[in-house]
Scaffold this active site. Structure first.
Site, mmCIF file in Angstrom:
data_model
loop_
_atom_site.group_PDB
_atom_site.id
_atom_site.type_symbol
_atom_site.label_atom_id
_atom_site.label_comp_id
_atom_site.label_asym_id
_atom_site.label_seq_id
_atom_site.Cartn_x
_atom_site.Cartn_y
_atom_site.Cartn_z
ATOM 1 N N GLY A 58 0.818 -1.220 0.000
ATOM 2 C CA GLY A 58 0.000 0.000 0.000
ATOM 3 C C GLY A 58 0.847 1.263 0.000
ATOM 4 O O GLY A 58 2.085 1.207 -0.058
ATOM 5 N N LEU A 69 -3.634 -7.341 -1.635
ATOM 6 C CA LEU A 69 -3.673 -6.609 -2.910
ATOM 7 C C LEU A 69 -5.091 -6.153 -3.280
ATOM 8 O O LEU A 69 -5.387 -5.915 -4.447
ATOM 9 C CB LEU A 69 -3.060 -7.449 -4.045
ATOM 10 C CG LEU A 69 -1.606 -7.901 -3.810
ATOM 11 C CD1 LEU A 69 -1.118 -8.789 -4.960
ATOM 12 C CD2 LEU A 69 -0.673 -6.696 -3.650
ATOM 13 N N PHE A 85 0.240 -2.539 8.630
ATOM 14 C CA PHE A 85 -0.476 -1.481 7.910
ATOM 15 C C PHE A 85 -1.839 -1.938 7.401
ATOM 16 O O PHE A 85 -2.701 -1.111 7.150
ATOM 17 C CB PHE A 85 0.319 -1.041 6.670
ATOM 18 C CG PHE A 85 1.639 -0.418 6.958
ATOM 19 C CD1 PHE A 85 1.725 0.934 7.276
ATOM 20 C CD2 PHE A 85 2.807 -1.157 6.900
ATOM 21 C CE1 PHE A 85 2.952 1.519 7.529
ATOM 22 C CE2 PHE A 85 4.029 -0.581 7.150
ATOM 23 C CZ PHE A 85 4.109 0.757 7.471
ATOM 24 N N SER A 92 -4.502 6.219 13.657
ATOM 25 C CA SER A 92 -4.843 7.412 12.874
ATOM 26 C C SER A 92 -5.232 8.555 13.786
ATOM 27 O O SER A 92 -5.795 8.334 14.877
ATOM 28 C CB SER A 92 -6.037 7.070 11.969
ATOM 29 O OG SER A 92 -6.598 8.230 11.417
ATOM 30 N N ALA A 93 -4.999 9.775 13.314
ATOM 31 C CA ALA A 93 -5.482 10.949 14.040
ATOM 32 C C ALA A 93 -7.004 10.944 14.114
ATOM 33 O O ALA A 93 -7.588 11.665 14.929
ATOM 34 C CB ALA A 93 -4.996 12.223 13.354
ATOM 35 N N TYR A 136 -14.703 3.428 10.849
ATOM 36 C CA TYR A 136 -13.273 3.331 10.549
ATOM 37 C C TYR A 136 -12.446 3.750 11.768
ATOM 38 O O TYR A 136 -11.548 3.021 12.230
ATOM 39 C CB TYR A 136 -12.912 4.205 9.343
ATOM 40 C CG TYR A 136 -11.448 4.535 9.266
ATOM 41 C CD1 TYR A 136 -10.518 3.562 8.917
ATOM 42 C CD2 TYR A 136 -10.976 5.814 9.581
ATOM 43 C CE1 TYR A 136 -9.164 3.852 8.885
ATOM 44 C CE2 TYR A 136 -9.626 6.113 9.544
ATOM 45 C CZ TYR A 136 -8.725 5.139 9.200
ATOM 46 O OH TYR A 136 -7.385 5.423 9.177
ATOM 47 N N LYS A 168 -9.974 1.626 14.677
ATOM 48 C CA LYS A 168 -8.598 1.925 15.116
ATOM 49 C C LYS A 168 -8.523 1.995 16.644
ATOM 50 O O LYS A 168 -7.576 1.490 17.258
ATOM 51 C CB LYS A 168 -8.127 3.254 14.505
ATOM 52 C CG LYS A 168 -7.932 3.196 12.985
ATOM 53 C CD LYS A 168 -6.798 2.268 12.593
ATOM 54 C CE LYS A 168 -6.590 2.163 11.104
ATOM 55 N NZ LYS A 168 -5.568 1.175 10.736
ATOM 56 N N PHE A 195 -1.141 11.617 11.119
ATOM 57 C CA PHE A 195 -1.952 12.729 10.628
ATOM 58 C C PHE A 195 -2.057 12.538 9.103
ATOM 59 O O PHE A 195 -2.133 11.405 8.650
ATOM 60 C CB PHE A 195 -1.403 14.062 11.157
ATOM 61 C CG PHE A 195 -1.803 14.224 12.617
ATOM 62 C CD1 PHE A 195 -1.265 13.391 13.599
ATOM 63 C CD2 PHE A 195 -2.794 15.121 12.998
ATOM 64 C CE1 PHE A 195 -1.701 13.457 14.927
ATOM 65 C CE2 PHE A 195 -3.225 15.192 14.321
ATOM 66 C CZ PHE A 195 -2.681 14.356 15.283
ATOM 67 N N ASN A 196 -2.077 13.592 8.291
ATOM 68 C CA ASN A 196 -2.423 13.390 6.871
ATOM 69 C C ASN A 196 -1.190 13.114 6.011
ATOM 70 O O ASN A 196 -0.437 14.045 5.682
ATOM 71 C CB ASN A 196 -3.177 14.614 6.352
ATOM 72 C CG ASN A 196 -4.554 14.752 6.974
ATOM 73 O OD1 ASN A 196 -4.683 14.840 8.191
ATOM 74 N ND2 ASN A 196 -5.583 14.767 6.159
ATOM 75 N N ARG A 231 -5.549 20.973 8.276
ATOM 76 C CA ARG A 231 -4.996 19.655 8.576
ATOM 77 C C ARG A 231 -3.477 19.742 8.697
ATOM 78 O O ARG A 231 -2.854 20.692 8.229
ATOM 79 C CB ARG A 231 -5.308 18.652 7.442
ATOM 80 C CG ARG A 231 -6.769 18.361 7.223
ATOM 81 C CD ARG A 231 -7.365 17.524 8.355
ATOM 82 N NE ARG A 231 -8.746 17.170 8.090
ATOM 83 C CZ ARG A 231 -9.793 17.962 8.359
ATOM 84 N NH1 ARG A 231 -9.618 19.153 8.904
ATOM 85 N NH2 ARG A 231 -11.020 17.540 8.086
ATOM 86 N N ARG A 290 -18.439 18.632 3.857
ATOM 87 C CA ARG A 290 -18.531 17.170 3.807
ATOM 88 C C ARG A 290 -18.998 16.677 5.176
ATOM 89 O O ARG A 290 -18.409 17.043 6.200
ATOM 90 C CB ARG A 290 -17.160 16.585 3.455
ATOM 91 C CG ARG A 290 -17.145 15.074 3.358
ATOM 92 C CD ARG A 290 -15.846 14.547 2.773
ATOM 93 N NE ARG A 290 -14.678 14.850 3.612
ATOM 94 C CZ ARG A 290 -13.429 14.522 3.303
ATOM 95 N NH1 ARG A 290 -13.182 13.901 2.157
ATOM 96 N NH2 ARG A 290 -12.431 14.825 4.107
#
Ligand code: UD1
Length: 333
Positions: free
Chosen positions: A6, A29, A76, A120-121, A144, A148, A173-174, A226, A287
């Site tokens: 990934g 994959l 990951f 993840s943040a 999601y 985590k 973060f991003n 961000r 969004r």
């Protein structure tokens, strides 16, 4: 390394190999390409074994873990599309949570008890204060993000039950940008859900304008802020976290972010500088589920293992633009 084909995983394999480690990529994959592993081989000028398999498949894990004497697993492999997780939560809990439980079970059975986990943040939700320290309470806003948090809790319980585990939780973060070689980058399937891949497709002429998801937030220019970090900086963080674990701590949690915030317009302007042309934008509705501001306090990673990002947002955009030019259709070229 699960999910090593990934976007973040493949960049981390490059870092590991460059530091003299060996790695086996274990990936189903589903959202990645074997060509990413080819690119890693080319950059590193080394052979890398790719095993096609799923973390939910205990037999497949046994076959890999029973072979080479692994020191650690960097984990990951996960699904990561927020909107998809709202529509199909079971798939997220099955893959991300149950899949990780199976992985940990098989690791324990083979005596591999060191893991670096991709969190993840998103676990913070809408933070009370920014920059966000690791002590901020978690308040996940989607299946999601909850998947985590659940894995983080699972890992904490594992540490409490068995002190021989060594566990590093990294809250990203991003992640943006691409490998500076131009051989490796992000290859999103379908319409990009994230800002920078979308901006890049506008720059390539594949989409007409960048939709700006709301310009009436309580930020300097009204758009969401961000903490964007270069994927190679993020990748190096895994190496340092692993080395830190080897020095003794049992269970650690670290933010990986720059500590700097950029608005949607900051990102678009940085990309305009990188590609040398103005990019059309259009303000559209907010969004659903978006947070306003997300900025890391990266102090703990700096203090504990000397991690500091080396790239700014302009460098991220330059590297992403190079990847777009060499691979306009991702790994399909
Ligand atoms: C999103 C996920 C997050 C995940 C991360 C990495 C949500 C709510 N959050 O983070 O859980 O860990 O991706 O996969 O989906 N924007 C636009 N136009 C666009 C795209 C984005 O204006 O076409 C804005 C967004 O409103 C936001 C910023 O750009 O303010 C960044 O968005 P994005 O790249 O999707 O990342 P996150 O929302 O931070």
């Amino acid at each position: 390394m699960t999910g090593g084909a990934g976007y973040i995983g493949s960049h981390t394999v490059v870092e590991l190999l460059a530091a003299g480690h060996e790695a086996v990529v274990f990936d189903n994959l589903v959202n990645s390409s074997p060509l990413a592993v080819d690119a890693v081989r080319r950059i590193a000028n080394r052979e890398v074994r790719l095993v096609r398999g799923d973390i939910a498949d205990a037999d497949g894990l046994d076959a890999v873990l029973g072979g080479a004497g692994f020191d650690a697993v960097i984990h990951f492999a996960a699904l990561k599309a927020v909107a998809q997780s709202v529509a199909d939560p079971l798939r997220y809990y099955r893959n991300n949570v149950a899949g990780t439980a199976t992985l940990l079970d098989r690791m324990a059975a083979h005596g591999v008890k060191t893991i670096v986990f991709s969190s993840s943040a998103a676990v913070y939700g809408n933070p009370r204060t920014v920059p966000i320290t690791e002590d901020e309470p978690t308040e996940p806003q989607s299946p999601y993000a909850r998947s985590k948090v659940m894995v983080e809790d699972l890992l904490r319980d594992l540490d409490a039950a068995d002190p021989t585990w060594r566990i590093s939780v990294l809250r990203y973060f991003n992640a943006v940008g691409a490998h500076p070689s131009g051989h490796l980058g992000e290859d999103p399937v379908g319409t990009p859900a994230n800002l920078l891949p979308y901006v890049a497709q506008v720059a390539m002429g594949r989409r007409d304008f960048v939709p700006v998801f709301g310009d009436d937030y309580a930020t300097a220019d009204g758009t969401g802020v961000r903490d964007y970090l270069h994927v190679c900086d993020l990748a190096r963080g895994h190496l340092l976290a692993l080395e830190h674990l080897a020095a003794g701590p049992r269970f650690t949690v670290h933010n990986l972010g720059t500590g700097l915030g950029s608005s949607v317009y900051d990102v678009i302007h940085a990309f305009e500088r990188a590609c040398g042309r103005a990019l059309p934008t259009r303000v559209v509705a907010r969004r659903t589920g978006d947070i306003v501001v997300s900025i890391a306090d990266p102090e703990r990673a700096r203090t504990d293992f000397g991690w500091q990002p080396a790239h700014d947002l302009d460098a991220c955009c330059r590297d992403l633009w190079r990847w777009c030019q060499t691979h306009p259709n991702g790994f399909g070229d």
